[in-house]
Design a protein around this motif. Structure first.
Motif, short mmCIF file in Angstrom:
data_model
loop_
_atom_site.label_atom_id
_atom_site.label_comp_id
_atom_site.label_asym_id
_atom_site.label_seq_id
_atom_site.Cartn_x
_atom_site.Cartn_y
_atom_site.Cartn_z
N PRO A 98 17.65 -4.23 -5.75
CA PRO A 98 18.22 -2.59 -5.40
C PRO A 98 17.30 -1.65 -6.53
CG PRO A 98 19.81 -3.52 -7.09
CD PRO A 98 19.27 -4.59 -6.76
N LYS A 99 15.91 -2.29 -6.72
CA LYS A 99 15.56 -1.28 -7.39
C LYS A 99 14.57 0.02 -6.79
CE LYS A 99 12.94 0.33 -10.64
NZ LYS A 99 14.03 0.64 -11.74
N HIS A 100 13.93 1.25 -6.83
CA HIS A 100 13.83 1.53 -6.13
C HIS A 100 12.39 2.36 -6.79
CE1 HIS A 100 17.52 4.68 -5.13
NE2 HIS A 100 17.34 3.07 -4.83
N PHE A 101 11.22 2.56 -5.66
CA PHE A 101 9.96 2.39 -6.29
C PHE A 101 9.15 3.75 -5.19
CE2 PHE A 101 11.09 -1.86 -5.59
CZ PHE A 101 10.52 -2.08 -7.31
N ILE A 102 8.21 3.54 -6.14
CA ILE A 102 7.01 4.62 -5.48
C ILE A 102 5.84 4.17 -4.81
CG2 ILE A 102 7.69 6.64 -6.99
CD1 ILE A 102 5.62 6.70 -8.31
N PHE A 103 4.78 4.65 -4.37
CA PHE A 103 3.75 3.60 -4.25
C PHE A 103 2.71 4.98 -2.97
CE2 PHE A 103 7.27 3.81 -0.29
CZ PHE A 103 5.96 4.62 0.78
N MET A 104 1.82 5.05 -3.71
CA MET A 104 0.56 5.43 -3.15
C MET A 104 0.33 5.45 -1.46
SD MET A 104 -2.29 4.61 -6.35
CE MET A 104 -1.49 4.96 -7.70
N ALA A 105 -0.27 6.87 -0.88
CA ALA A 105 -0.14 6.70 0.14
C ALA A 105 -1.57 7.52 0.96
CB ALA A 105 1.08 7.13 1.78
N LYS A 106 -1.81 7.41 1.28
CA LYS A 106 -3.80 8.24 2.08
C LYS A 106 -2.99 9.87 2.64
CE LYS A 106 -4.01 6.15 6.92
NZ LYS A 106 -4.43 5.02 7.27
N ILE A 107 -3.20 10.32 2.18
CA ILE A 107 -2.97 12.01 2.07
C ILE A 107 -3.41 12.52 4.05
CG2 ILE A 107 -5.66 12.56 2.46
CD1 ILE A 107 -4.05 15.18 0.19
N GLU A 108 -3.92 11.44 4.80
CA GLU A 108 -3.63 11.51 6.34
C GLU A 108 -2.38 12.06 7.04
OE1 GLU A 108 -7.41 10.91 5.04
OE2 GLU A 108 -5.46 9.80 5.16
N PHE A 120 0.03 12.64 5.26
CA PHE A 120 1.37 13.97 5.14
C PHE A 120 0.92 14.40 6.00
CE2 PHE A 120 1.22 10.48 1.82
CZ PHE A 120 2.11 10.74 0.84
N LYS A 121 -0.18 14.73 6.95
CA LYS A 121 -0.53 16.25 7.59
C LYS A 121 0.73 16.35 9.13
CE LYS A 121 -5.36 15.91 6.91
NZ LYS A 121 -6.64 15.41 7.42
N ARG A 133 7.23 10.57 2.17
CA ARG A 133 7.55 10.91 0.96
C ARG A 133 9.44 10.56 0.59
NH1 ARG A 133 4.79 14.72 -1.22
NH2 ARG A 133 2.97 15.63 0.15
N ALA A 134 10.43 10.70 1.16
CA ALA A 134 11.64 10.26 0.72
C ALA A 134 11.63 8.62 0.32
CB ALA A 134 13.33 11.22 1.86
N ALA A 135 10.91 8.40 1.27
CA ALA A 135 11.03 6.54 1.16
C ALA A 135 10.17 6.08 -0.22
CB ALA A 135 10.55 5.86 2.04
N PHE A 177 3.27 8.98 -2.40
CA PHE A 177 2.71 10.00 -2.76
C PHE A 177 1.58 10.21 -2.37
CE2 PHE A 177 2.68 7.05 -6.14
CZ PHE A 177 0.89 7.45 -7.19
N PRO A 178 0.95 10.97 -1.86
CA PRO A 178 -0.56 11.25 -1.66
C PRO A 178 -1.51 11.10 -1.88
CG PRO A 178 0.37 13.22 -1.55
CD PRO A 178 1.62 12.94 -2.29
N VAL A 179 -2.51 10.40 -2.15
CA VAL A 179 -4.12 10.09 -2.53
C VAL A 179 -4.64 10.49 -1.92
CG1 VAL A 179 -5.26 7.86 -3.20
CG2 VAL A 179 -2.77 8.13 -3.90
N ASP A 180 -6.17 11.10 -2.18
CA ASP A 180 -7.64 11.35 -1.01
C ASP A 180 -7.92 10.73 -1.26
OD1 ASP A 180 -9.56 12.36 -0.13
OD2 ASP A 180 -9.31 14.07 -0.64
N ARG A 181 -8.20 9.36 -0.26
CA ARG A 181 -9.36 8.54 -1.25
C ARG A 181 -10.99 8.74 -1.03
NH1 ARG A 181 -6.92 2.85 2.36
NH2 ARG A 181 -7.42 5.28 3.74
#
Length: 211
Positions: free
Chosen positions: A57-67, A69-70, A79-81, A84-88
């Motif tokens: 049941p641990k909750h996580f954040i993770f990086m995702a490519k900014i594209e 989020f468009k 975002r709910a999952a 957070f966005p990363v511009d590679r």
């Protein structure tokens, strides 16, 4: 109940329907009362989801490519999952600041892939820097299972194995020698975990397999 928990239930149902039961090894190695950085070799576009399900049941954040989020509906969902966005192309300080802040002060851990890409085996130093700045351990994990969409439907062919936490000494300078030391510790952990699942395992990148 948080949306993350609702989403987890939906995802578990989908995984079982499509891919069958997942085998977990050494979940007792996961820290129980603290945040941590869960790292693994990036072998499919869905393995972040598999890792998050495995460590629940641990909750996580993770990086995702900014594209990603468009498109507003998709942006809201990921975002709910925990994404957070990363511009590679133009990596900014938020790549470090956001996860360090959450690891130190929040209630969510971080899923991260040290290679940064599904098509690279070279481990980069970002994970080590985040571990040092946050004071949280690195937990290595490996995924052995489908790496192509067509393989998902063969069922009961996925295993996730967790390793012992690796602690980055906050007194260590992140010079070339120490980065090499910790990078090798992470890679050695991946190799051991793969061997524990299947001594004959060899990962083949589908992109390279086509060539």
């Amino acid at each position: 109940m948080k949306f993350y928990d609702v989403l987890h239930g939906i995802v578990v149902g989908l995984i079982w329907t499509i891919n069958g039961r997942i085998k977990y090894m050494h979940r007792d190695r996961l820290p129980v009362n603290d945040n941590y950085i869960l790292v693994g070799p990036h072998r499919s576009w869905w393995d972040p989801v598999w890792y998050a399900v495995a460590a629940y049941p641990k909750h996580f954040i993770f990086m995702a490519k900014i594209e990603l989020f468009k498109f507003p509906p998709l942006a809201w969902l990921i975002r709910a999952a925990g994404a957070f966005p990363v511009d590679r192309e133009n990596v900014g300080p938020s790549v470090i600041k956001v996860p360090v802040r959450e690891l130190k002060s929040g209630d969510r851990s971080l899923i991260m892939f040290p290679s940064g890409s599904r098509h690279s085996a070279e481990l980069k130093s970002g994970t080590i820097l985040i571990a040092k700045m946050s004071g949280k351990p690195i937990v290595p994990a490996v995924y052995q299972g489908p790496v192509k969409f067509s393989q998902l439907f063969k069922r009961n062919n996925t295993t996730i194995n967790f390793g012992e936490p690796i602690v980055v000494d906050r007194k260590d300078k992140l010079d070339k020698e120490n980065i090499t030391k910790y990078t090798q510790m992470i890679q050695d952990a991946f190799d051991r975990l793969d061997q524990e699942i299947n001594p004959d395992f060899v990962y083949v990148d589908p992109k390279h397999e086509k060539k």
